[in-house]
Structure formats: C-alpha cells, structure tokens
Design a protein around this motif. Structure first.
Motif, PDB file in Angstrom:
ATOM      1  N   ARG A  78       0.866  -1.175   0.000  1.00 33.99           N
ATOM      2  CA  ARG A  78       0.000   0.000   0.000  1.00 33.99           C
ATOM      3  C   ARG A  78       0.905   1.229   0.000  1.00 33.99           C
ATOM      4  N   ASP A  94       2.397   4.847   1.121  1.00 34.26           N
ATOM      5  CA  ASP A  94       2.448   5.537   2.413  1.00 34.26           C
ATOM      6  C   ASP A  94       2.202   7.040   2.258  1.00 34.26           C
ATOM      7  N   LEU A 135      13.552   2.232  -7.065  1.00 39.25           N
ATOM      8  CA  LEU A 135      13.446   1.003  -6.258  1.00 39.25           C
ATOM      9  C   LEU A 135      12.912  -0.095  -7.164  1.00 39.25           C
ATOM     10  N   ILE A 147      12.505 -12.353   5.994  1.00 36.57           N
ATOM     11  CA  ILE A 147      13.795 -11.706   6.269  1.00 36.57           C
ATOM     12  C   ILE A 147      13.674 -10.257   5.839  1.00 36.57           C
ATOM     13  N   GLY A 148      13.871  -9.343   6.775  1.00 41.63           N
ATOM     14  CA  GLY A 148      13.823  -7.915   6.438  1.00 41.63           C
ATOM     15  C   GLY A 148      12.634  -7.223   7.075  1.00 41.63           C
ATOM     16  N   THR A 149      12.916  -6.082   7.689  1.00 42.41           N
ATOM     17  CA  THR A 149      11.863  -5.321   8.377  1.00 42.41           C
ATOM     18  C   THR A 149      11.889  -3.858   7.960  1.00 42.41           C
ATOM     19  N   GLY A 150      12.013  -3.626   6.625  1.00 46.88           N
ATOM     20  CA  GLY A 150      11.778  -2.290   6.064  1.00 46.88           C
ATOM     21  C   GLY A 150      10.284  -2.174   5.767  1.00 46.88           C
ATOM     22  N   SER A 157       8.488  -2.979   3.208  1.00 46.29           N
ATOM     23  CA  SER A 157       7.859  -4.158   2.592  1.00 46.29           C
ATOM     24  C   SER A 157       7.612  -5.237   3.639  1.00 46.29           C
ATOM     25  N   GLY A 158       8.616  -5.495   4.493  1.00 46.45           N
ATOM     26  CA  GLY A 158       8.448  -6.493   5.544  1.00 46.45           C
ATOM     27  C   GLY A 158       7.354  -6.080   6.515  1.00 46.45           C
ATOM     28  N   GLN A 217       4.852  -4.105   6.172  1.00 51.34           N
ATOM     29  CA  GLN A 217       3.493  -4.141   5.625  1.00 51.34           C
ATOM     30  C   GLN A 217       2.983  -5.569   5.455  1.00 51.34           C
ATOM     31  N   ARG A 254      17.287  -7.855  11.308  1.00 50.35           N
ATOM     32  CA  ARG A 254      18.668  -7.401  11.520  1.00 50.35           C
ATOM     33  C   ARG A 254      18.667  -6.016  12.161  1.00 50.35           C
ATOM     34  N   ALA A 304      12.269  -9.788   2.160  1.00 50.81           N
ATOM     35  CA  ALA A 304      11.782  -8.392   2.110  1.00 50.81           C
ATOM     36  C   ALA A 304      13.032  -7.531   2.275  1.00 50.81           C
ATOM     37  N   GLY A 349      14.739  -5.579   0.093  1.00 54.45           N
ATOM     38  CA  GLY A 349      14.948  -4.288  -0.558  1.00 54.45           C
ATOM     39  C   GLY A 349      15.573  -4.345  -1.944  1.00 54.45           C
ATOM     40  N   TRP A 373      19.112   2.582   2.629  1.00 56.29           N
ATOM     41  CA  TRP A 373      19.324   2.482   1.180  1.00 56.29           C
ATOM     42  C   TRP A 373      19.605   3.845   0.573  1.00 56.29           C
ATOM     43  N   ASN A 377      22.507  -1.072   2.248  1.00 48.47           N
ATOM     44  CA  ASN A 377      21.921  -2.417   2.238  1.00 48.47           C
ATOM     45  C   ASN A 377      22.539  -3.325   1.179  1.00 48.47           C
TER      46      ASN A 377
HETATM   47  O1  N01 Z   1      13.545  -2.437   1.655  1.00 47.02           O
HETATM   48  P1  N01 Z   1      14.490  -1.795   2.793  1.00 47.02           P
HETATM   49  P2  N01 Z   1      11.960  -2.373   1.528  1.00 47.02           P
HETATM   50  N1  N01 Z   1      20.235 -10.132   6.059  1.00 47.02           N
HETATM   51  O2  N01 Z   1      15.825  -1.657   2.159  1.00 47.02           O
HETATM   52  C1  N01 Z   1      17.000  -6.234   5.600  1.00 47.02           C
HETATM   53  C2  N01 Z   1       9.712   1.922  -0.558  1.00 47.02           C
HETATM   54  N2  N01 Z   1       8.530   1.199  -0.190  1.00 47.02           N
HETATM   55  O3  N01 Z   1      11.597  -3.157   0.324  1.00 47.02           O
HETATM   56  O4  N01 Z   1      18.245  -2.430   7.786  1.00 47.02           O
HETATM   57  C3  N01 Z   1      19.226  -9.738   6.837  1.00 47.02           C
HETATM   58  O5  N01 Z   1      13.886  -0.622   3.408  1.00 47.02           O
HETATM   59  C4  N01 Z   1      17.348  -4.836   5.978  1.00 47.02           C
HETATM   60  O6  N01 Z   1      18.081  -4.822   7.179  1.00 47.02           O
HETATM   61  P3  N01 Z   1      19.125  -3.600   7.472  1.00 47.02           P
HETATM   62  C5  N01 Z   1      10.131   2.770   0.625  1.00 47.02           C
HETATM   63  O7  N01 Z   1      10.737   3.952   0.173  1.00 47.02           O
HETATM   64  C6  N01 Z   1       7.438   1.938   0.059  1.00 47.02           C
HETATM   65  O8  N01 Z   1      11.313  -2.734   2.786  1.00 47.02           O
HETATM   66  O9  N01 Z   1      19.907  -3.399   6.193  1.00 47.02           O
HETATM   67  N3  N01 Z   1      18.441  -8.698   6.596  1.00 47.02           N
HETATM   68  C7  N01 Z   1      15.975  -4.217   6.086  1.00 47.02           C
HETATM   69  O10 N01 Z   1      15.341  -4.560   7.289  1.00 47.02           O
HETATM   70  C8  N01 Z   1      11.120   1.857   1.296  1.00 47.02           C
HETATM   71  O11 N01 Z   1      12.001   2.515   2.151  1.00 47.02           O
HETATM   72  C9  N01 Z   1       6.320   1.325   0.490  1.00 47.02           C
HETATM   73  O12 N01 Z   1      19.939  -4.085   8.585  1.00 47.02           O
HETATM   74  C10 N01 Z   1      18.698  -8.005   5.481  1.00 47.02           C
HETATM   75  C11 N01 Z   1      15.223  -4.920   4.944  1.00 47.02           C
HETATM   76  O13 N01 Z   1      15.924  -6.123   4.684  1.00 47.02           O
HETATM   77  C12 N01 Z   1      11.790   1.220   0.111  1.00 47.02           C
HETATM   78  O14 N01 Z   1      10.746   0.988  -0.816  1.00 47.02           O
HETATM   79  C13 N01 Z   1       6.281  -0.042   0.666  1.00 47.02           C
HETATM   80  C14 N01 Z   1      19.737  -8.348   4.610  1.00 47.02           C
HETATM   81  C15 N01 Z   1      15.211  -4.117   3.675  1.00 47.02           C
HETATM   82  O15 N01 Z   1      14.526  -2.918   3.901  1.00 47.02           O
HETATM   83  C16 N01 Z   1      12.471  -0.086   0.385  1.00 47.02           C
HETATM   84  O16 N01 Z   1      11.672  -0.861   1.266  1.00 47.02           O
HETATM   85  C17 N01 Z   1       7.417  -0.775   0.404  1.00 47.02           C
HETATM   86  C18 N01 Z   1      20.525  -9.459   4.946  1.00 47.02           C
HETATM   87  N4  N01 Z   1      21.563  -9.840   4.192  1.00 47.02           N
HETATM   88  C19 N01 Z   1       8.541  -0.140  -0.020  1.00 47.02           C
HETATM   89  N5  N01 Z   1      19.739  -7.468   3.573  1.00 47.02           N
HETATM   90  C20 N01 Z   1       5.158   2.163   0.787  1.00 47.02           C
HETATM   91  O17 N01 Z   1       4.786   3.062   0.077  1.00 47.02           O
HETATM   92  C21 N01 Z   1      18.738  -6.595   3.815  1.00 47.02           C
HETATM   93  N6  N01 Z   1      18.111  -6.924   4.965  1.00 47.02           N
HETATM   94  C22 N01 Z   1       4.518   1.933   2.045  1.00 47.02           C
END
Ligand code: N01
Length: 545
Positions: A54, A56, A143, A182-185, A187-188, A190, A207, A378, A380, A493, A498
């Motif tokens: 969705r 933001d 992205l 895996i991942g709490t950005g 995408s994770g 949501q 992480r 998730a 990134g 990022w 990342n």
């Molecule tokens: O990606 P991210 P995303 N081992 O890069 C972890 C847009 N967006 O797809 O923080 C373990 O933010 C990484 O951990 P760390 C928005 O601009 C918008 O979630 O690197 N974990 C992190 O937790 C957003 O900011 C919307 O330590 C690993 C996660 O993966 C951007 O896209 C929705 C790892 C990556 O988080 C990206 O978001 C979705 C590893 N080797 C996205 N490598 C909306 O509009 C990475 N991680 C709401």
C-alpha cells in the motif's frame, strides 16, 4: 544510418514517470517509443504485489495532477491506496490517454550508446531490437532492482522462496505453512501482519529494528474527497511549496527543545492518533536536524512499542536503537507491533545471531535451526543507481555509466550527467524524488525535460550536456545539504548501505522541493545554465570554455 527505426525520444520504463513522459512528449509532436521490461504498465506497482502493499502517501495526493478531468473523475476508496487500486489507476491513465500504443512491453533495454557524430542514442533490447533517437530518457525507477542477500544453500531449500519486489501475480497462500520473513523495512512491515494471519507460524528475521507509525487507514470520507477535489488546483500548487511535495500539513514553528516535556508528549500523541509520517515529522522544525530533538520523538515511539508489545524481550528487540527516527524511510503500518502479540509469531534477532545458511528444511542462524516451508525476502533494492547500472550505457567517447558512477552517482540536478549528452533521468539520484510525493517529482522532471527539448528544437540545437563544473558543484551542494541533517547517520538504502560493496554516498537531494524546483526553473530561465548546448561536440566544447 542502417534501417533501424528512428524516434525523437526513447523512454526506458513505463511506470508513473515514463507514462507521463510519453503523454507530455507526444503533445509536443515528438515521435516517442517506450520500452518496458514488465508485461504491462505500472513500474513499482506492477512488481510489488506482496500482501499488504500500500502507498504511504495519501491517495488524494499520490496521483497525477496534469489532467483536472482525471483527478476529478477518479475515486480513491481508501485514505491510502492499495497496490491493486494504484495499479488499476495507472492502467486507467494508460487507457484514458492512449499511451500503450507507444510502449513495447516485455522488452528490457540492455544497451544504450551515444554517437557524437549524429547526436543520437542507439538502444538495444533483449528482444533483439535496435532503435535510435536524439534523446533518451531513463524512467527506470529508484526502487526497481530487487536484491536478495547471497545466503549459502538457497538452492538446496525444499520449500518456496519469494522476494516482495517480484511477487507472483497469482498471489501466495501461506495457510498452514511455517514462513520466515527476512527484512523489516516498509515491505516487511506491511506484509508481516497479513502473512501472520495466514501462516501456521511466522518467524521474522530482524537485523535492524525500524521505526514504524500507525497509518490509520480508513475508507475515504466523502466530505474529505469532496473538499480536496474542490481545492485540487490550489493544493497541487501548494504542494510545490512544501519540503516533501505534500500539502495540507501546517509547517512546524518551533524546535522540539523549545517545548516542555508535557507539550511534546501531547503533540506526539496527537500525531500518533492522526496517522501518517509527514504529520509526525512536522511536529517540530528540527526533528531531522538536531539529535537531541530527534531523541524526544524516537523515545516517544519506543514507549509506544513497549506498551503495545506484551513480551518485554520482544518489545526491546523491536525498539530501534541505531539511527535517529526518520533517517531511514519512516514506515507506516497497520497492526505491525500488535502482530508480535500473536502466539504464532516469533521475532528472531539476527543482528546478534546472524543467518548462516539456508538448509533444505529452513534457515540456520548462529544458534538455532528454523524449520520453514517458505521464505520471504523483504530485503529491498539496489536503490537509485541499480537500474541504470544494469544497462550498458556508454558513449562513443568511451565513457560508461558503470565507470562514471563507480564511487557513487554524480549528476547535475539529478536530471543529466556530464559526459552523457541528450540522456535525461526522471527522479535520478541527487534529485529530491524519493524524499517527496513521487508523482509530483515525476511530473516536475518530465515537464522540465519536455520544455528543454522544446527549447533545443526552437533554437535549432541538437545536443545538450551537463557541464562538468556544474555537476561538481551540484554534487558538493547535495553533500553539504545532507550533512546539515541527521540523514547520513543511518545505514539506509539512501546511502546504499543495504548492498554489500556499494559505495556509501548519500544519494537523494534533501534540500526540499521548493529550493530544488526554484533552481531547476532558474537554470531553464537562464538558457539552461550549467549545460552546454550545441549541434556538435566541438561547438559544445567552445561554449564550455
Ligand atoms: O527495503 P528496505 P523495503 N540479512 O531496504 C534487511 C519503498 N517502499 O523493500 O536495515 C538480513 O527498506 C534490511 O536490514 P538492514 C520505501 O521507500 C514503500 O522494505 O539493512 N536482513 C531491512 O530490514 C522503502 O524505504 C512502500 O539491517 C537483510 C530490509 O531487509 C523502500 O521501498 C512499501 C539483509 C530491507 O529494507 C524499500 O523498502 C514498500 C541481509 N543480508 C517499499 N539485507 C510504501 O509506500 C537486507 N536486509 C509503504
């Protein structure tokens, strides 16, 4: 020249930026051809179909402004658009303005080469096609290059794995499965609450804990839609006067440190109840500038996490402790922290006990084995530069984008690159794009590029290139602006942190939309100051001296 098809402009990508470029350039009477790797329009909204995806930014804001009929007729059902709704909207735009006829789908651009003798780009695709055009516009997205970590053993995994940015069109049913995310950005965060409702058990491998605020999504109130639509022209104009390109949030008037503790708490409570990230970051003038001010907001959110999550150990792990709030993309969620109160959800700390390998049966960390039927990455994207660096972009002078950006992106205004004539970017690095309402920034860039191409045609010119000095100054200005903020303190990022091995350079322009747009407008008004304009390379060099 050979029998290659010739166009005035080639557009790479048919997301929100590319689509508007086709529309705007076509209106100038230009012959445009767009190439899109996906089978249909939508860019990021085509690929990111993970559960819970969705926007933001509120839907009445996150939409095109170029057609009043369009913005009046489209009905957004919710405060924040879901991915299917936004994709439906983008498809509607493509149909309404008859854009598909200029797009070749399922076609990935592999190479783009500039020829200084003809001032044109020759573009090759993975379908074996070669076309030429005077101008090439990279609408490749920030992205759009999903990345999963290289974890040993993935090939041996007997379950299925997915990346949020490449989600299967038919969806995934996790019912009865043991799932690892895996991942709490964004995408994770949501997807986790939705997957948790389906899965037999969900393990979240974290992480880095991130700050997330409640979105407070809701059905669109009829009165809000009515007044917003009545005020659309003023609101769209006002958006350009705000740092993030989003109107409707009164700007803050004082520092967090000028407010009493009680006043701060009540301000943050009100923003928390209202939902949304801009509103929260607008609580005070210096939340992104001064660490002590930022700490007050960060601590407020940590307290919320501790009161929401019942298990104190899990709550503590979810409390971000290594970056100021807002310096990574501030996440908006629905029931994220509440999800950790479910019996079928376990948070696994992989900062202290890293993942070692994928096994046939699941994941092995430094201290345990987790049996899994499915893994969701998730993790990134190779953000901002990844998509362009995947294309073999070079000039006949021997300069490649890979070499030029080896130590990080260098651009003039995020629009052009010294050494690469007639190549434009939409929301490129060192423009405010990702720090704004993206559709507003896409429109601003496309309008600037279209006006520029028109100017060149009006003046009988066939070539434009960023001057090296102008680019150097812009890169330096970007860094100076970023260094006055807290942004560079986070491993985000935005700095490429990342992606292992990626140069650590702060990539977005964070001076805000008004300053940026003013600069772009002034550059154009001054006859494209900082650019060499001409008809051939020699003439350009002369102009540059
Ligand atoms: O990606 P991210 P995303 N081992 O890069 C972890 C847009 N967006 O797809 O923080 C373990 O933010 C990484 O951990 P760390 C928005 O601009 C918008 O979630 O690197 N974990 C992190 O937790 C957003 O900011 C919307 O330590 C690993 C996660 O993966 C951007 O896209 C929705 C790892 C990556 O988080 C990206 O978001 C979705 C590893 N080797 C996205 N490598 C909306 O509009 C990475 N991680 C709401």
């Amino acid at each position: 020249m050979s029998e290659q098809e010739e166009f005035d402009v080639i557009v790479v990508g048919a997301g929100v930026g590319g689509l508007y470029a086709i529309h705007r350039l076509r209106k100038l009477g230009l012959k445009v051809r767009a190439f899109e790797a996906a089978a249909d329009v939508g860019g990021t909204w085509y690929w990111n179909r993970y559960p819970g995806c969705r926007c933001d930014v509120e839907s009445l804001e996150y939409s095109y402004s170029f057609s009043d009929e369009l913005q009046q007729e489209w009905r957004w059902p919710e405060r924040y658009g879901t991915q299917p709704e936004i994709l439906r909207y983008i498809n509607h735009v493509a149909d309404r303005f008859d854009l598909r006829r200029d797009i070749e789908f399922s076609t990935r651009v592999k190479q783009a080469v500039f020829d200084g003798a003809t001032n044109s780009w020759t573009v090759k695709t993975d379908t074996g096609k070669t076309v030429t055009a005077r101008y090439c516009i990279m609408a490749t997205g920030n992205l759009s290059t999903p990345r999963k970590p290289n974890i040993a053993g993935l090939d041996s995994f007997e379950g299925k794995w997915y990346h949020t940015g490449l989600w299967p069109h038919e969806g995934v049913d996790f019912t009865g499965l043991r799932v690892g995310v895996i991942g709490t950005g964004s995408s994770g965060v949501q997807s986790i609450p939705i997957i948790a409702k389906q899965a037999e058990h969900l393990y979240v491998f974290q992480r880095t804990a991130n700050f997330s605020l409640p979105a407070r999504n809701m059905p669109m109130p009829a009165e809000k839609e009515r007044t917003h639509k009545a005020e659309y022209p003023e609101r769209r104009r006002a958006a350009y006067d705000t740092p993030f390109g989003i109107a409707g949030h009164p700007p803050p008037v004082k520092s967090a440190l000028e407010a009493s503790e009680e006043e701060r708490q009540s301000a943050y409570e009100a923003k928390w109840a209202e939902g949304g990230s801009i509103s929260f970051l607008y609580s005070y003038t210096d939340l992104l500038l001064k660490k002590e001010s930022n700490d007050t907001a960060a601590e407020f959110v940590r307290r919320k996490i501790r009161t929401t999550v019942k298990d104190p150990k899990t709550a503590e792990l979810l409390c971000p402790d290594n970056h100021p709030i807002g310096t990574k993309r501030l996440i908006l969620d629905t029931d994220y922290y509440e999800t950790y109160n479910r019996d079928n959800v376990t948070l696994v700390d992989i900062r202290s006990k890293p993942i070692q390998e994928v096994t046939p049966a699941g994941l092995r960390t430094a201290d345990a084995d987790y049996a899994l039927d499915a893994i969701v990455f998730a993790t990134g994207f190779d953000a901002m530069t990844g998509a362009m660096k995947e294309i073999d972009i070079h000039t006949d002078a021997g300069l490649s984008i890979q070499a030029k950006w080896e130590d990080g992106p260098r651009t003039y205004l995020g629009l052009m690159i010294a050494g690469f004539p007639n190549l434009f970017m939409i929301t490129g690095p060192q423009s405010p794009g990702v720090k704004t309402q993206m559709i507003l920034s896409c429109e601003q860039h496309v309008n600037w590029i279209a006006d520029c191409i028109q100017y060149l045609r009006d003046h009988g010119l066939t070539r434009i290139e960023a001057e090296q000095n102008a680019e150097n100054a812009w890169v330096q200005h970007n860094n100076e602006v970023a260094d006055r903020t807290l942004y560079p303190l986070a491993n985000s990022w935005y700095v490429g942190a990342n992606i292992p091995g990626k140069p650590r350079v702060f990539m977005p322009y964070v001076g805000g939309v008004p300053a940026y747009k003013k600069k772009c407008d002034e550059v154009a008004a001054n006859g494209y100051e900082g650019f060499c304009l001409g008809t051939c390379a020699e003439e350009q060099r002369f102009a540059a001296n």
